[in-house]
Scaffold this active site. Sequence first.
Site, PDB file in Angstrom:
ATOM      1  N   HIS A 122       0.574  -1.087   0.047  1.00 19.61           N
ATOM      2  CA  HIS A 122       0.033  -0.017   0.175  1.00 19.61           C
ATOM      3  C   HIS A 122       0.897   1.182  -0.040  1.00 19.61           C
ATOM      4  O   HIS A 122       2.032   1.218   0.380  1.00 19.61           O
ATOM      5  CB  HIS A 122      -0.825  -0.168   1.191  1.00 19.61           C
ATOM      6  CG  HIS A 122      -1.981   0.774   1.384  1.00 19.61           C
ATOM      7  ND1 HIS A 122      -1.763   2.297   1.728  1.00 19.61           N
ATOM      8  CD2 HIS A 122      -3.091   0.889   1.291  1.00 19.61           C
ATOM      9  CE1 HIS A 122      -2.674   3.108   1.880  1.00 19.61           C
ATOM     10  NE2 HIS A 122      -3.726   1.973   1.425  1.00 19.61           N
ATOM     11  N   ASP A 199       3.015  -4.911   7.842  1.00 25.09           N
ATOM     12  CA  ASP A 199       2.001  -4.248   7.881  1.00 25.09           C
ATOM     13  C   ASP A 199       0.791  -4.912   7.972  1.00 25.09           C
ATOM     14  O   ASP A 199       0.377  -5.698   6.943  1.00 25.09           O
ATOM     15  CB  ASP A 199       1.857  -3.218   6.471  1.00 25.09           C
ATOM     16  CG  ASP A 199       0.592  -2.821   6.233  1.00 25.09           C
ATOM     17  OD1 ASP A 199      -0.381  -2.484   7.067  1.00 25.09           O
ATOM     18  OD2 ASP A 199       0.546  -1.819   5.135  1.00 25.09           O
ATOM     19  N   GLN A 202      -4.416  -5.335   6.853  1.00 24.17           N
ATOM     20  CA  GLN A 202      -5.396  -6.223   6.279  1.00 24.17           C
ATOM     21  C   GLN A 202      -5.318  -7.550   6.856  1.00 24.17           C
ATOM     22  O   GLN A 202      -5.920  -8.675   6.428  1.00 24.17           O
ATOM     23  CB  GLN A 202      -5.099  -6.348   4.617  1.00 24.17           C
ATOM     24  CG  GLN A 202      -5.484  -4.846   4.097  1.00 24.17           C
ATOM     25  CD  GLN A 202      -6.758  -4.383   3.961  1.00 24.17           C
ATOM     26  OE1 GLN A 202      -7.884  -5.172   4.371  1.00 24.17           O
ATOM     27  NE2 GLN A 202      -7.039  -3.260   3.900  1.00 24.17           N
ATOM     28  N   LYS A 225     -10.486  -0.969  10.422  1.00 25.15           N
ATOM     29  CA  LYS A 225     -10.441  -2.052   9.388  1.00 25.15           C
ATOM     30  C   LYS A 225     -10.688  -3.478  10.387  1.00 25.15           C
ATOM     31  O   LYS A 225     -10.864  -4.352  10.030  1.00 25.15           O
ATOM     32  CB  LYS A 225      -9.229  -2.070   8.683  1.00 25.15           C
ATOM     33  CG  LYS A 225      -8.754  -1.101   7.891  1.00 25.15           C
ATOM     34  CD  LYS A 225      -7.446  -1.228   7.004  1.00 25.15           C
ATOM     35  CE  LYS A 225      -7.122  -0.183   6.245  1.00 25.15           C
ATOM     36  NZ  LYS A 225      -7.791   0.337   5.156  1.00 25.15           N
ATOM     37  N   CYS A 363      -4.908   2.334  -3.736  1.00 22.95           N
ATOM     38  CA  CYS A 363      -3.745   2.898  -3.183  1.00 22.95           C
ATOM     39  C   CYS A 363      -2.332   1.962  -3.184  1.00 22.95           C
ATOM     40  O   CYS A 363      -1.566   1.653  -2.400  1.00 22.95           O
ATOM     41  CB  CYS A 363      -3.546   3.243  -1.533  1.00 22.95           C
ATOM     42  SG  CYS A 363      -5.002   4.465  -1.206  1.00 22.95           S
TER      43      CYS A 363
HETATM   44  N1  PLP Z   1      -1.687  -0.855   4.857  1.00 17.54           N
HETATM   45  C1  PLP Z   1      -2.509  -1.500   4.054  1.00 17.54           C
HETATM   46  C2  PLP Z   1      -2.127  -2.922   3.614  1.00 17.54           C
HETATM   47  C3  PLP Z   1      -3.913  -1.089   4.091  1.00 17.54           C
HETATM   48  O1  PLP Z   1      -4.992  -1.749   3.185  1.00 17.54           O
HETATM   49  C4  PLP Z   1      -4.226   0.220   4.411  1.00 17.54           C
HETATM   50  C5  PLP Z   1      -5.489   0.716   4.140  1.00 17.54           C
HETATM   51  O2  PLP Z   1      -6.215   0.792   3.409  1.00 17.54           O
HETATM   52  C6  PLP Z   1      -3.215   0.947   5.240  1.00 17.54           C
HETATM   53  C7  PLP Z   1      -2.038   0.320   5.135  1.00 17.54           C
HETATM   54  C8  PLP Z   1      -3.330   2.473   5.653  1.00 17.54           C
HETATM   55  O3  PLP Z   1      -4.353   2.278   6.761  1.00 17.54           O
HETATM   56  P1  PLP Z   1      -4.644   3.615   7.245  1.00 17.54           P
HETATM   57  O4  PLP Z   1      -5.465   4.337   6.204  1.00 17.54           O
HETATM   58  O5  PLP Z   1      -6.030   3.248   8.251  1.00 17.54           O
HETATM   59  O6  PLP Z   1      -3.772   4.292   8.124  1.00 17.54           O
END
Ligand code: PLP
Length: 408
Positions: A122, A199, A202, A225, A363
């Site tokens: 992401h 990370d 998900q 999430k 993203c």
């Molecule tokens: N990392 C992953 C794999 C994501 O899917 C997302 C959000 O869609 C993020 C990071 C960023 O999350 P946040 O916008 O809640 O900080």
Amino acid sequence: MFDVNRIREDFPILKEQVHGKPLVYLDNGATTQRPARVVERMSEYYLRYNANVHRGVHYLSNLCTDANERARERARDFIRAASVEEVIFTSGATGGINLVAFSFGEAFVREGDEILVTGMEHHSNIVPWQMLCERKGATLKVLPVLDNGELDMEALSHLLTGRTQLVAVAHVSNVLGTINPVRRVIDAAHAAGACVLVDGAQAVQHLPVDMQELDCDFYVFSAHKMYGPTGVGVLYGRRELLLQMPPWQGGGEMIKEVRFEKTTYNDLPFKFEAGTPDFIGIIGLGEAIDYLSSIGMENVAAHEEALTRHARERLSAIPGLRFHGSSPHASSVISFTLDGVHPLDAATLLDQLGIAIRAGQMCAAPLMQRCGVTAMIRASLAMYNTFQEIDALHDGLLRVVAMLREKR
Ligand code: PLP
């Protein structure tokens, strides 16, 4: 026993209608819905108990401080961290990654060093590392993604060098759904002397996670999430590393003693929590964790697995539908394109049927390029989704295909 209809009762929004149709919410990768008890717990604190944390001696302040710290203990237990000192509250996964990119970067990254990310990250797990590399004169390297949506694990050993300081890898891809072999990445990185940030944005809402078993150095996720509120997240950090890292932001709460000549910093985890935290959001996160734990992550995973199998089976029968990501090790994130149909057009028409899905780059622009597309359609399933909703998506897509292909 897992009873999806019983669970749906906990989420009032699932009874709503959109454009006169029952809502079919399949955009859980972007944000999940919240059970009433999370919102009720937060509104109870706003309406009856609100007072700032960690700084008052009065009744309400102590009440909120205790609730904030109980939520930290719940988060620790949820991810099986060894100590609450390793659980830092942030604004979300993005906030956690930026904290590490700055603070770890200050402590450990020098000119000529390397940061390794993967080709399926992401933007949140790419851009902060690029910014760090720019600041320090370091180099960003990329672990490629194979055609089936898995990481090229053979390339890992060549890409890890004596200069690699950190590897940043998604536990679960927000596009391909792939559940990455993070334990193998961590072992290889550690053997090469590098640290690893996972990370988990998900992952934590789909799988049980265990920091001690995983042995990663950092792990981040967002409450919104995983059925919790927006604006709150967790950074897990290995204690020995956190002790060596400088604070990210300065302000109240992160200090022990302030003098104009010199300030000393607070103990972990408070050293990394400058200013008033979103303590009512944190209390909401604690409630979401309790809720998930009461259902059981194994039960959540089993339901979502069955749902995903059904979805892949049904969608694969749609003419011209191409999945992106076909790893057998995958979660309930399903991305695809339809021949001759733009994803945004498909999303707009599905919306008219009450079906909420995501369309676009998700993203993850570099991954779109790797897959040779400019955009995809993504259905991301949660524990409250049903087989009927998958069938509604299938039928909706057939209508979309019939309408949009006819027009061309
Ligand atoms: N990392 C992953 C794999 C994501 O899917 C997302 C959000 O869609 C993020 C990071 C960023 O999350 P946040 O916008 O809640 O900080």
